[in-house]
Design a protein around this motif. Sequence first.
Motif, PDB file in Angstrom:
ATOM      1  N   HIS A 160     -14.375 -13.570  24.522  1.00 36.30           N
ATOM      2  CA  HIS A 160     -15.110 -12.374  24.093  1.00 36.30           C
ATOM      3  C   HIS A 160     -14.127 -11.239  23.876  1.00 36.30           C
ATOM      4  N   ILE A 161     -13.979 -10.835  22.627  1.00 41.15           N
ATOM      5  CA  ILE A 161     -13.072  -9.747  22.271  1.00 41.15           C
ATOM      6  C   ILE A 161     -13.896  -8.544  21.843  1.00 41.15           C
ATOM      7  N   ARG A 162     -13.901  -7.528  22.672  1.00 33.02           N
ATOM      8  CA  ARG A 162     -14.678  -6.308  22.417  1.00 33.02           C
ATOM      9  C   ARG A 162     -13.793  -5.281  21.731  1.00 33.02           C
ATOM     10  N   ARG A 163     -14.292  -4.730  20.647  1.00 32.63           N
ATOM     11  CA  ARG A 163     -13.516  -3.744  19.896  1.00 32.63           C
ATOM     12  C   ARG A 163     -14.394  -2.547  19.511  1.00 32.63           C
ATOM     13  N   ASN A 166     -15.104   0.722  21.898  1.00 31.65           N
ATOM     14  CA  ASN A 166     -14.751   0.565  23.306  1.00 31.65           C
ATOM     15  C   ASN A 166     -13.246   0.777  23.488  1.00 31.65           C
ATOM     16  N   VAL A 167     -12.866   2.014  23.801  1.00 28.87           N
ATOM     17  CA  VAL A 167     -11.447   2.360  23.867  1.00 28.87           C
ATOM     18  C   VAL A 167     -10.730   1.639  24.999  1.00 28.87           C
ATOM     19  N   TYR A 168     -11.433   1.370  26.097  1.00 26.17           N
ATOM     20  CA  TYR A 168     -10.801   0.694  27.223  1.00 26.17           C
ATOM     21  C   TYR A 168     -10.492  -0.764  26.897  1.00 26.17           C
ATOM     22  N   ALA A 169     -11.417  -1.431  26.229  1.00 25.53           N
ATOM     23  CA  ALA A 169     -11.180  -2.819  25.836  1.00 25.53           C
ATOM     24  C   ALA A 169     -10.037  -2.908  24.830  1.00 25.53           C
ATOM     25  N   ILE A 170      -9.990  -1.980  23.908  1.00 25.97           N
ATOM     26  CA  ILE A 170      -8.920  -1.979  22.903  1.00 25.97           C
ATOM     27  C   ILE A 170      -7.561  -1.732  23.566  1.00 25.97           C
ATOM     28  N   LYS A 171      -7.531  -0.780  24.480  1.00 24.08           N
ATOM     29  CA  LYS A 171      -6.275  -0.415  25.131  1.00 24.08           C
ATOM     30  C   LYS A 171      -5.817  -1.446  26.150  1.00 24.08           C
ATOM     31  N   ASN A 172      -6.731  -1.908  26.998  1.00 25.66           N
ATOM     32  CA  ASN A 172      -6.349  -2.750  28.136  1.00 25.66           C
ATOM     33  C   ASN A 172      -6.385  -4.248  27.857  1.00 25.66           C
ATOM     34  N   SER A 173      -7.099  -4.652  26.797  1.00 24.41           N
ATOM     35  CA  SER A 173      -7.213  -6.085  26.468  1.00 24.41           C
ATOM     36  C   SER A 173      -6.752  -6.317  25.029  1.00 24.41           C
ATOM     37  N   PRO A 174      -5.442  -6.175  24.776  1.00 29.76           N
ATOM     38  CA  PRO A 174      -4.926  -6.339  23.412  1.00 29.76           C
ATOM     39  C   PRO A 174      -5.051  -7.777  22.926  1.00 29.76           C
ATOM     40  N   SER A 253     -16.243  -4.311  29.777  1.00 27.72           N
ATOM     41  CA  SER A 253     -17.277  -4.874  28.907  1.00 27.72           C
ATOM     42  C   SER A 253     -18.383  -5.496  29.736  1.00 27.72           C
ATOM     43  N   ALA A 254     -19.581  -4.912  29.641  1.00 30.37           N
ATOM     44  CA  ALA A 254     -20.737  -5.495  30.315  1.00 30.37           C
ATOM     45  C   ALA A 254     -21.090  -6.841  29.709  1.00 30.37           C
ATOM     46  N   PHE A 255     -20.756  -7.037  28.447  1.00 29.14           N
ATOM     47  CA  PHE A 255     -21.088  -8.283  27.758  1.00 29.14           C
ATOM     48  C   PHE A 255     -20.325  -9.452  28.365  1.00 29.14           C
ATOM     49  N   SER A 256     -19.021  -9.296  28.553  1.00 23.74           N
ATOM     50  CA  SER A 256     -18.218 -10.352  29.182  1.00 23.74           C
ATOM     51  C   SER A 256     -18.744 -10.676  30.573  1.00 23.74           C
ATOM     52  N   ALA A 257     -18.989  -9.630  31.368  1.00 26.21           N
ATOM     53  CA  ALA A 257     -19.424  -9.815  32.752  1.00 26.21           C
ATOM     54  C   ALA A 257     -20.805 -10.452  32.836  1.00 26.21           C
TER      55      ALA A 257
END
Length: 272
Positions: A160-163, A166-174, A253-257
């Motif tokens: 699951h790649i959240r973009r 979602n600034v945190y997903a973009i920054k912390n999960s490249p 990401s609530a979706f991943s969790a």
Amino acid sequence: MFEIRPTGGLCDRLVTIESFIAVTKQLNISDIKMIWLLNNELNCNFEEILQPISGIVVQNKLDISYKSDVLSRIKRKTISLFNNKILNKKHIDLYSLSVSDKYQYVISLLKSNKSRYSFSGLLLSEKTNDYFDCFFPTAEITSTINSYLKHFSDSTIGVHIRRTDNVYAIKNSPSELFYKNIEKEIKENDDVKFYVATDSERELKELIKRYGEKIIYQTECVRSRVTSDGIKSAMIDLFLLSKTQKILGSDWSAFSATAAKLGRIELIKMLK
């Protein structure tokens, strides 16, 4: 009758509903009305994506006052107490509280004489074995899910790649972290395949370019959440991720969790 208004996106609402049900069961509260708000975060009637939930009467309602601004994001992280009007015009922010403190506070609200509440992404229990047993997709969505499950095996891994916003997903999960872990899984098992859920068409195309037939994905996915078809696509992604062996997910990401809890599977966040 107790009335709740779960807000936020799809998974925020599922978490809120599940938590509320768990608490009301303990208090022997069985008569619940749920206002299902239609807005920019989720524009789809409840019955278009989920089967009825025992003990809950659902009313779809257009949220005409909704505005997609900074205040609406704060609202997603708060709980507000209503009794026909906002009491003292205050929003009660529980986001910073521990799970146990939130639980005790909501219990006190339910024992009060008030009957209208607005919840958003409210996790009241850490017991994963109790989670999401009340949610069943519609027959239409279930049929689509089953059509993709035919391509799954015992070694299918969720991605699951959240973009988008979602600034945190973009920054912390490249993206590079996803590539690194996907290649590690392929090296360990050449038969492995990956079910990919993402709100980014560009990310999906890059994964297909790199890994070809190892990538399974919704071929007719609608990625916008402002249409009912987009929410249906999200439901399909959510439940298909839950059917994998584990999930390589995005930070914040609530979706991943939610997908991981739904399937009782491991979530491995891609964190740099």
